[in-house]
Motif scaffolding. Structure first.
Motif, mmCIF file in Angstrom:
data_model
loop_
_atom_site.group_PDB
_atom_site.id
_atom_site.type_symbol
_atom_site.label_atom_id
_atom_site.label_comp_id
_atom_site.label_asym_id
_atom_site.label_seq_id
_atom_site.Cartn_x
_atom_site.Cartn_y
_atom_site.Cartn_z
ATOM 1 N N SER A 28 10.445 3.538 9.233
ATOM 2 C CA SER A 28 9.579 4.573 9.809
ATOM 3 C C SER A 28 8.153 4.475 9.282
ATOM 4 O O SER A 28 7.188 4.661 10.037
ATOM 5 C CB SER A 28 10.152 5.958 9.492
ATOM 6 O OG SER A 28 11.445 6.100 10.038
ATOM 7 N N VAL A 29 7.973 4.197 7.998
ATOM 8 C CA VAL A 29 6.619 4.152 7.447
ATOM 9 C C VAL A 29 5.882 2.875 7.834
ATOM 10 O O VAL A 29 4.664 2.784 7.627
ATOM 11 C CB VAL A 29 6.669 4.278 5.912
ATOM 12 C CG1 VAL A 29 7.288 5.608 5.500
ATOM 13 C CG2 VAL A 29 7.427 3.126 5.278
ATOM 14 N N LEU A 30 6.598 1.883 8.374
ATOM 15 C CA LEU A 30 5.956 0.631 8.761
ATOM 16 C C LEU A 30 5.660 0.561 10.256
ATOM 17 O O LEU A 30 5.348 -0.523 10.766
ATOM 18 C CB LEU A 30 6.844 -0.555 8.358
ATOM 19 C CG LEU A 30 7.032 -0.766 6.846
ATOM 20 C CD1 LEU A 30 7.990 -1.916 6.588
ATOM 21 C CD2 LEU A 30 5.698 -1.029 6.164
ATOM 22 N N GLU A 31 5.764 1.687 10.955
ATOM 23 C CA GLU A 31 5.427 1.691 12.366
ATOM 24 C C GLU A 31 3.953 1.306 12.570
ATOM 25 O O GLU A 31 3.084 1.744 11.794
ATOM 26 C CB GLU A 31 5.683 3.082 12.967
ATOM 27 C CG GLU A 31 7.153 3.459 13.056
ATOM 28 C CD GLU A 31 7.887 2.623 14.106
ATOM 29 O OE1 GLU A 31 7.218 2.119 15.036
ATOM 30 O OE2 GLU A 31 9.107 2.458 13.968
ATOM 31 N N PRO A 32 3.655 0.484 13.568
ATOM 32 C CA PRO A 32 2.254 0.077 13.780
ATOM 33 C C PRO A 32 1.318 1.250 14.023
ATOM 34 O O PRO A 32 0.139 1.196 13.645
ATOM 35 C CB PRO A 32 2.347 -0.839 15.005
ATOM 36 C CG PRO A 32 3.762 -1.331 15.017
ATOM 37 C CD PRO A 32 4.586 -0.203 14.476
ATOM 38 N N THR A 50 11.311 4.642 -2.753
ATOM 39 C CA THR A 50 10.429 3.869 -3.624
ATOM 40 C C THR A 50 9.975 2.585 -2.952
ATOM 41 O O THR A 50 8.779 2.255 -2.942
ATOM 42 C CB THR A 50 11.147 3.564 -4.952
ATOM 43 O OG1 THR A 50 11.609 4.778 -5.539
ATOM 44 C CG2 THR A 50 10.221 2.854 -5.906
ATOM 45 N N VAL A 51 10.898 1.855 -2.377
ATOM 46 C CA VAL A 51 10.517 0.633 -1.657
ATOM 47 C C VAL A 51 9.734 0.979 -0.400
ATOM 48 O O VAL A 51 8.832 0.235 0.021
ATOM 49 C CB VAL A 51 11.782 -0.187 -1.324
ATOM 50 C CG1 VAL A 51 11.429 -1.433 -0.524
ATOM 51 C CG2 VAL A 51 12.508 -0.581 -2.608
ATOM 52 N N ALA A 52 10.011 2.156 0.170
ATOM 53 C CA ALA A 52 9.313 2.562 1.391
ATOM 54 C C ALA A 52 7.822 2.733 1.130
ATOM 55 O O ALA A 52 6.981 2.193 1.870
ATOM 56 C CB ALA A 52 9.921 3.842 1.937
#
Length: 780
Positions: A28-32, A50-52
């Motif tokens: 979700s946090v890597l959505e363009p 943490t990895v997010a």
């Protein structure tokens, strides 16, 4: 978004850790559409946050390059609530950003070591709010080139009182920074902080609250207060988890449980705020190494820690709110593993537990704690299925054959069972086996409904109070306080109203504690207007030497007479003399009142009445007849009045005050402060302050035309203001100089004053002729 779309260094790091796909929060946090924007992420604990946020801040940290250059000032700042969580985040970012310098700034560590690490340069800084603020204020941490700030567990930091520190750190960073907030819950304080320090932030909620902790099984165990700790010990034995954590509310509770479990042989460690950082690290390392299997901790100390193999969470004390329950339970069931969260609920806290579970939108399975027999049977099953029994016989084959030949299989099997059980303490026996309490039907305010009355063996004389009895009754019956109605404290006993559905929890006679019993009453007592029982009011015991209340007439009346009222005045017959109310009167013997008028001739005279002529003494202050009145003591008497003549000083005696010289003359030596007294003459008037208008004097004598000899031979002591004669007197002994001062006393006979030696010349530091040189030591 998949792993293949990440930067090459991140792909290599994730592959090395065994990541085949990303978790929902990481995707979700890597959505363009979210690239470069501020984020407010709400995700359940243990979902890979943490990895997010490590992946989310990669554009600011990497800057489009595949390798890291030497760092001058930090590019990313990660703020965590506790030391353990900050060090855990640092360890995660070290393997995720291989080659980057990740520095930590947490309390309890050496400040100088952290400052040297910051001076050498760091790409990412991870720390707690208080220590990070110290570094910024001391100019050892420069945030001028910061590109991204991450707040991990932001809600917990606000609960711990770090709001001011967070505002300071966010205000010290550049305005064009990117702010990422990650939290399991988003209360109003977090939303307010996001509106202040984030620009056009996007809210990312991975899972709804109803589906949180899907991998965690919730259980609620109903116990009585006295079985609370034994139930915890049995639960740990029942589940036999690789690592278990027990949450307590305070440090004192943590220390108490730790001591109890150590005495029972559990491999346990404690984790609380009073421990130093090194002690915390040692405790966590013992859990990771397997040397300890149980951790007892407070909410703050265990916030955010990740322990491998943590399968069981026990709530020894109920959490204060639903958010705390979610954070506690989130220590297990992480990364796809299954876990169990058990709430130990005393009967008095049944409603509170239901309220917390409803607030967290969780459903728990209610049950009872396992007893001693159940725990022992469960451990026997583990014994039978122990992997050591099915393993191949290796080097132990020789000694195994000797044991079989010497003792036989049954003896060896029995010895094996005894050795297995010796490693563990005996299961706890539970005193009471109470079922899950059923909720009471709703009632209107002011109406208690059907009830049963009980009588307690303590009252006002035993200093009984409702607030003291209420918890004892709840604990004795395992009920909540809403199951208790009125509490009426009497002189010797107390009546308590119990709801009829809960009356079965109490026996006909229940001993709450030694000396305090609770007995069921057949009928409801009748209370008077002041709350006192009127049906069985105890009779007052008669006092020694006096009849009981209402048994006989009071105040000494004869037998058969009607009892008189204690305070009603008795009307006296006309012409009869009054008598004292408490005295028994015979005919003709009644004493008269002391204030009654006596007969003529017998009444005593008033003490101030004028006596007969010749008998009445005159008052001391009365004016005497002419010629006899004494004069005032301070008036001057005339000779011939019969008074003693006034004293006049003779030769050698001191004058009186009236004969002193005028004020313009030097002060008299008769003043006490000047040493004058009948036994000791005054000090000499040679002092400058003792002579009015005198010139500066020389020496110690009084000023005269001729200067006084400084140390001449004195003569007889003379009167004040008289020049002394320095002739020898009394056999040649020198008289004392001005005997008014101690230092002026005469010197011992035969020892005249020696001439004073001249003062030594100051030593010149440049003159080395007389400098002291230490002697040389002899050799050998």
């Amino acid at each position: 978004m998949t792993i293949d779309s990440l930067a090459a260094p991140l792909q290599a790091a994730l592959a090395a850790k065994g990541y085949s796909q990303l978790t929902p929060v990481q995707e979700s946090v890597l959505e363009p559409s979210l690239a470069g924007r501020d984020l407010l992420v709400s995700a359940q604990t243990g979902s890979g946050k943490t990895v997010a946020f490590g992946l989310a801040m990669s554009p600011e940290v990497l800057g489009g390059i595949d390798s890291f250059l030497p760092a001058d000032k930090p590019l990313a700042l990660v703020i965590a609530p506790t030391r353990e969580l900050a060090l855990q985040v640092q360890a995660e970012l070290v393997w995720l950003y291989e080659g980057a310098t990740v520095a930590s700034c947490v309390g309890g560590m050496d400040y100088r070591t952290e400052r040297r690490a910051l001076d050498r340069g760091a790409h990412i800084v991870v720390g707690t709010p208080g220590r990070l603020r110290d570094h910024v204020e001391r100019k050892s941490l420069d945030l001028s080139e910061l590109r991204v700030v991450v707040l991990d567990e932001a809600d917990e930091m606000l609960d711990m009182g770090f709001a001011e520190d967070l505002e300071f750190l966010l205000g010290a960073a550049p305005e064009d920074k990117r702010v990422l907030m990650f939290s399991a819950t988003v209360p109003k304080e977090i939303a307010r902080l996001a509106e202040t320090y984030q620009r056009d932030a996007r809210r990312v909620e991975v899972k709804s609250a109803a589906s949180q902790h899907a991998d965690i099984e919730y259980k609620a165990i109903s116990v009585s207060n006295r079985d609370k700790e034994p139930a915890i010990f049995n639960l740990i034995r029942w589940y036999d988890a690789k690592v278990a954590i027990v949450f307590a509310k305070t440090r004192a509770n943590v220390n108490h449980l730790h001591a109890r479990m150590v005495n029972r042989g559990f491999p346990v460690v404690a984790l609380s705020g009073e421990l130093s950082q090194s002690e915390r690290l040692h405790a966590l390392q013992a859990l990771r190494d397997g040397r300890a299997r149980v951790c007892i901790a407070t909410d703050v100390a265990a916030r955010g820690i990740d322990l491998p193999g943590l399968d069981l969470v026990i709530h020894a004390d109920l959490p204060t709110n639903p958010e705390t329950l979610l954070h506690r339970s989130g220590r297990t069931g992480r990364a796809g593993r299954k876990g169990t969260s058990v709430l130990v609920v005393p009967q008095a806290e049944f409603r509170k537990a239901n309220r917390i579970l409803q607030g967290a939108k969780l459903v728990a399975e209610w049950g009872k704690a396992p007893g001693a027999d159940e725990v022992q049977a469960r451990e026997d099953e583990r014994l039978v299925s122990d992997p050591a029994l099915t393993a191949d016989v290796g080097e132990e084959a020789g000694i195994a054959a000797e044991l079989l030949e010497a003792h036989g299989p049954e003896s060896i099997a029995a010895a094996f069972v005894r050795l297995w059980r010796a490693k563990r303490s005996a299961p706890e026996e539970l005193v009471e086996d109470l079922p899950t309490p059923a909720p009471l039907p709703p009632r209107e305010r002011g109406e208690f409904g059907p009830s049963v009355w009980y009588k307690l063996s303590v009252g006002h004389e035993g200093r009984a109070e409702a607030r003291w009895l209420l918890p004892k009754i709840c604990e004795a019956g395992g009920i909540a306080k809403d199951g208790i109605g009125a509490i009426r404290v009497q002189q010797d006993v107390t009546y308590v109203q119990i709801a009829e559905p809960l009356a079965g929890r109490f026996r006909e006679m229940t001993e709450i504690e030694p000396g305090l019993t609770m007995e069921r009453v057949a009928e409801a007592p009748e209370f008077g207007p002041k709350g006192r029982v009127t049906s069985d009011r105890p009779a007052r015991a008669p006092r020694e030497g006096k009849p009981a209340w209402g048994a006989k007439p009071r105040f000494g009346d004869d037998e058969g007479d009607a009892p008189r009222k204690p305070r009603a005045p008795r009307e006296a017959a006309e012409g009869a003399s009054a008598r004292k109310p408490w005295a028994k009167r015979e005919d003709g013997d009644a004493p008269k009142k002391p204030w009654a008028k006596r007969e003529e001739g017998d009444a005593p005279k008033k003490p101030w009445a004028k006596r007969e002529d010749g008998d009445a003494p005159k008052k001391p202050w009365a004016k005497r007849d002419d010629g006899d009145a004494p004069k005032k003591p301070y008036a001057r008497r005339d000779e011939g009045d019969g008074a003693k003549p006034r004293w006049t000083p003779t030769e050698g005696e001191r004058p009186m005050r009236d004969d002193r010289p005028a004020k313009s003359a030097p002060r008299s030596a008769g003043y006490r402060s000047h040493g004058g007294s009948p036994d000791r003459p005054a000090r000499s008037t040679g002092f400058k302050s003792h002579a009015a208008g005198s010139k500066p004097r020389e020496g110690y004598g009084a000023r005269d035309d001729a200067p006084r000899k400084p140390r001449g031979e004195g003569g007889a002591e003379g009167r004040p203001f008289v020049k002394r004669d320095y002739a020898k007197a009394d056999g040649g002994k020198p008289a004392a100089r001005s005997a008014g001062a101690k230092s002026h006393g005469a010197k011992p006979e035969g020892k005249p004053f020696a001439a004073r030696k001249p003062a030594a010349k100051p030593v010149d530091a440049r003159d080395t002729s007389k400098r002291f040189v230490p002697p040389k030591r002899p050799r050998g």
